[in-house]
Design an enzyme around this catalytic site. Structure first.
Site, PDB file in Angstrom:
ATOM      1  N   ASN A  12       0.928  -1.137   0.001  1.00  0.00           N
ATOM      2  CA  ASN A  12      -0.046   0.074  -0.065  1.00  0.00           C
ATOM      3  C   ASN A  12       0.998   1.069  -0.033  1.00  0.00           C
ATOM      4  O   ASN A  12       1.384   1.621   0.862  1.00  0.00           O
ATOM      5  CB  ASN A  12      -0.874   0.014   1.416  1.00  0.00           C
ATOM      6  CG  ASN A  12      -1.756   1.425   1.505  1.00  0.00           C
ATOM      7  OD1 ASN A  12      -1.746   1.992   0.503  1.00  0.00           O
ATOM      8  ND2 ASN A  12      -2.266   1.464   2.703  1.00  0.00           N
ATOM      9  N   TRP A  13       1.012   1.786  -1.038  1.00  0.00           N
ATOM     10  CA  TRP A  13       1.830   2.842  -1.334  1.00  0.00           C
ATOM     11  C   TRP A  13       1.512   4.143  -0.923  1.00  0.00           C
ATOM     12  O   TRP A  13       2.231   5.391  -0.723  1.00  0.00           O
ATOM     13  CB  TRP A  13       2.443   3.168  -2.840  1.00  0.00           C
ATOM     14  CG  TRP A  13       3.304   2.068  -3.226  1.00  0.00           C
ATOM     15  CD1 TRP A  13       4.168   1.046  -2.372  1.00  0.00           C
ATOM     16  CD2 TRP A  13       3.779   1.817  -4.703  1.00  0.00           C
ATOM     17  NE1 TRP A  13       4.883   0.474  -3.414  1.00  0.00           N
ATOM     18  CE2 TRP A  13       4.812   0.799  -4.521  1.00  0.00           C
ATOM     19  CE3 TRP A  13       3.838   2.595  -5.652  1.00  0.00           C
ATOM     20  CZ2 TRP A  13       5.676   0.474  -5.657  1.00  0.00           C
ATOM     21  CZ3 TRP A  13       4.379   2.143  -6.741  1.00  0.00           C
ATOM     22  CH2 TRP A  13       5.554   1.278  -6.792  1.00  0.00           C
ATOM     23  N   HIS A  95      -9.561   1.152   4.953  1.00  0.00           N
ATOM     24  CA  HIS A  95      -8.357   1.366   5.704  1.00  0.00           C
ATOM     25  C   HIS A  95      -8.613   2.456   6.542  1.00  0.00           C
ATOM     26  O   HIS A  95      -9.518   3.449   6.525  1.00  0.00           O
ATOM     27  CB  HIS A  95      -7.483   1.934   4.684  1.00  0.00           C
ATOM     28  CG  HIS A  95      -6.026   1.939   5.263  1.00  0.00           C
ATOM     29  ND1 HIS A  95      -5.512   2.882   5.847  1.00  0.00           N
ATOM     30  CD2 HIS A  95      -5.223   0.983   4.811  1.00  0.00           C
ATOM     31  CE1 HIS A  95      -4.452   2.641   6.219  1.00  0.00           C
ATOM     32  NE2 HIS A  95      -3.885   1.431   5.799  1.00  0.00           N
ATOM     33  N   GLU A  97      -6.886   4.737   7.641  1.00  0.00           N
ATOM     34  CA  GLU A  97      -6.653   6.241   7.348  1.00  0.00           C
ATOM     35  C   GLU A  97      -7.912   7.048   6.659  1.00  0.00           C
ATOM     36  O   GLU A  97      -8.055   8.219   6.678  1.00  0.00           O
ATOM     37  CB  GLU A  97      -5.234   6.421   6.570  1.00  0.00           C
ATOM     38  CG  GLU A  97      -4.365   6.155   7.349  1.00  0.00           C
ATOM     39  CD  GLU A  97      -2.754   5.775   6.739  1.00  0.00           C
ATOM     40  OE1 GLU A  97      -2.903   5.753   5.361  1.00  0.00           O
ATOM     41  OE2 GLU A  97      -1.883   5.291   7.176  1.00  0.00           O
ATOM     42  N   SER A 213       3.075  -2.236  10.609  1.00  0.00           N
ATOM     43  CA  SER A 213       4.589  -1.968  10.670  1.00  0.00           C
ATOM     44  C   SER A 213       5.390  -3.451  10.351  1.00  0.00           C
ATOM     45  O   SER A 213       6.509  -3.715  11.075  1.00  0.00           O
ATOM     46  CB  SER A 213       5.072  -1.590  12.063  1.00  0.00           C
ATOM     47  OG  SER A 213       4.365  -0.322  12.309  1.00  0.00           O
ATOM     48  N   GLY A 234       2.599  -1.001   4.270  1.00  0.00           N
ATOM     49  CA  GLY A 234       2.760   0.316   4.124  1.00  0.00           C
ATOM     50  C   GLY A 234       4.192   0.663   3.778  1.00  0.00           C
ATOM     51  O   GLY A 234       4.681   0.616   2.832  1.00  0.00           O
ATOM     52  N   GLY A 235       4.510   1.499   4.898  1.00  0.00           N
ATOM     53  CA  GLY A 235       6.137   2.148   4.738  1.00  0.00           C
ATOM     54  C   GLY A 235       7.270   1.360   4.176  1.00  0.00           C
ATOM     55  O   GLY A 235       8.006   1.631   3.269  1.00  0.00           O
TER      56      GLY A 235
HETATM   57  C1  PEP Z   1      -1.060   0.207   6.131  1.00  0.00           C
HETATM   58  O1  PEP Z   1      -1.270   1.366   6.033  1.00  0.00           O
HETATM   59  O2  PEP Z   1      -1.931  -0.441   5.437  1.00  0.00           O
HETATM   60  C2  PEP Z   1       0.071  -0.320   7.074  1.00  0.00           C
HETATM   61  C3  PEP Z   1       0.000  -1.675   7.230  1.00  0.00           C
HETATM   62  O3  PEP Z   1       1.048   0.671   7.148  1.00  0.00           O
HETATM   63  P1  PEP Z   1       2.604   0.366   7.616  1.00  0.00           P
HETATM   64  O4  PEP Z   1       3.066  -0.779   7.151  1.00  0.00           O
HETATM   65  O5  PEP Z   1       3.739   1.590   7.386  1.00  0.00           O
HETATM   66  O6  PEP Z   1       2.380   0.220   9.385  1.00  0.00           O
END
Ligand code: PEP
Length: 254
Positions: A12-13, A95, A97, A213, A234-235
């Site tokens: 997920n960019w 999601h 966010e 994470s 994500g990151g």
């Molecule tokens: C996400 O936003 O779906 C996510 C899992 O982010 P991160 O891996 O950065 O925690």
């Protein structure tokens, strides 16, 4: 419970990377992963066409959201038929966010899932609790309410195309990964809820991913949790080597 099979690892960019950078990023990931790895990338909408034009059999396109209607006067919105036409196969919905930036989003998720499934695409439905709920010990009740609200029984066509991502909000983008036991417990709860509400036969086929994470250091350990069928990343998905190592860790276990 869904037994281990090909893992689903979705990048997920979010709102990152310019279109041309997206091409080099994804090609770099391809170079670092085993040939059979399925690379699912959900870039910003503006990058989908360019990534699709690579015609690479290992790359599968995902989108980060969609509108619940197919066409109409909905300025700035993007629908499932449009995404499908671009070659998108997976659509992330619910999601945290999106939910946090607009509380009305919660009321749209069921119809969005319906629209995605109706189009024959895979709906990657996200659920997960905030920190205060986790600390109060009421996380499973919170998840139950989300599942009841968002996945009402008998409302979906092609329900076998549903994928669930458990994403504890306190673990997203914080560097704080959920503990193995916490992931195991919540995934088991989601599986049981699915089994009670949709039947064991279906529950046995729905992949449950973990997100929060995930990185190259913790991926192998998460991949070994028996009821984890993949990850939403994500990151770490913005760094080709990191993401490739996550993919490789999951493929080694499955
Ligand atoms: C996400 O936003 O779906 C996510 C899992 O982010 P991160 O891996 O950065 O925690």
């Amino acid at each position: 419970m869904l037994t281990k099979r090909e893992p689903l690892i979705i990048a997920n960019w979010k709102m990152n990377v310019l279109p041309n950078e997206a091409v080099s990023l994804v090609l770099e990931i391809c170079k670092q992963v085993s040939e059979q790895a399925k690379i699912i990338v959900a870039p910003p909408f503006t990058h989908l066409s360019l990534l699709g034009s690579l015609n690479n059999d290992n790359i599968f396109l995902g989108a980060q959201d969609c509108h619940e209607k197919d066409f109409g006067a909905f300025t700035s919105e993007i629908s499932c038929p449009m995404l499908k036409d671009l070659g998108v196969k997976y659509i992330i919905l619910g999601h945290s966010e999106k939910r946090l930036s607009n509380p009305l989003e919660n009321n749209r998720i069921t119809n969005k899932i319906k629209s995605v499934l109706q189009a024959g695409l895979k709906a990657v439905y996200c659920c997960g609790e905030p920190l205060d709920i986790r600390e109060s010990g009421k996380h499973l009740e919170f998840i139950k309410i989300q599942l009841q609200n968002d996945l009402p029984t008998n409302s979906f066509p092609n329900i076998e195309n549903l994928i669930i991502a458990y994403e504890p909000i306190w673990a997203i983008g914080t560097g704080k990964t959920a503990l193995n036991d916490q992931i195991l417990e919540t995934h088991e709860y989601i599986y049981d809820w699915l089994s009670d509400n949709y039947g064991k036969k279906l529950a046995d086929t729905i992949p449950i991913l973990y997100g929060g994470s995930v990185n190259s250091n913790n991926a192998a350990q998460i991949a070994h949790i028996p009821n984890v069928n993949g990850a939403l990343v994500g990151g770490a998905s913005l760094n080709p080597l990191e993401f490739a190592n996550i993919l490789n860790s999951f493929y080694l276990v499955n």
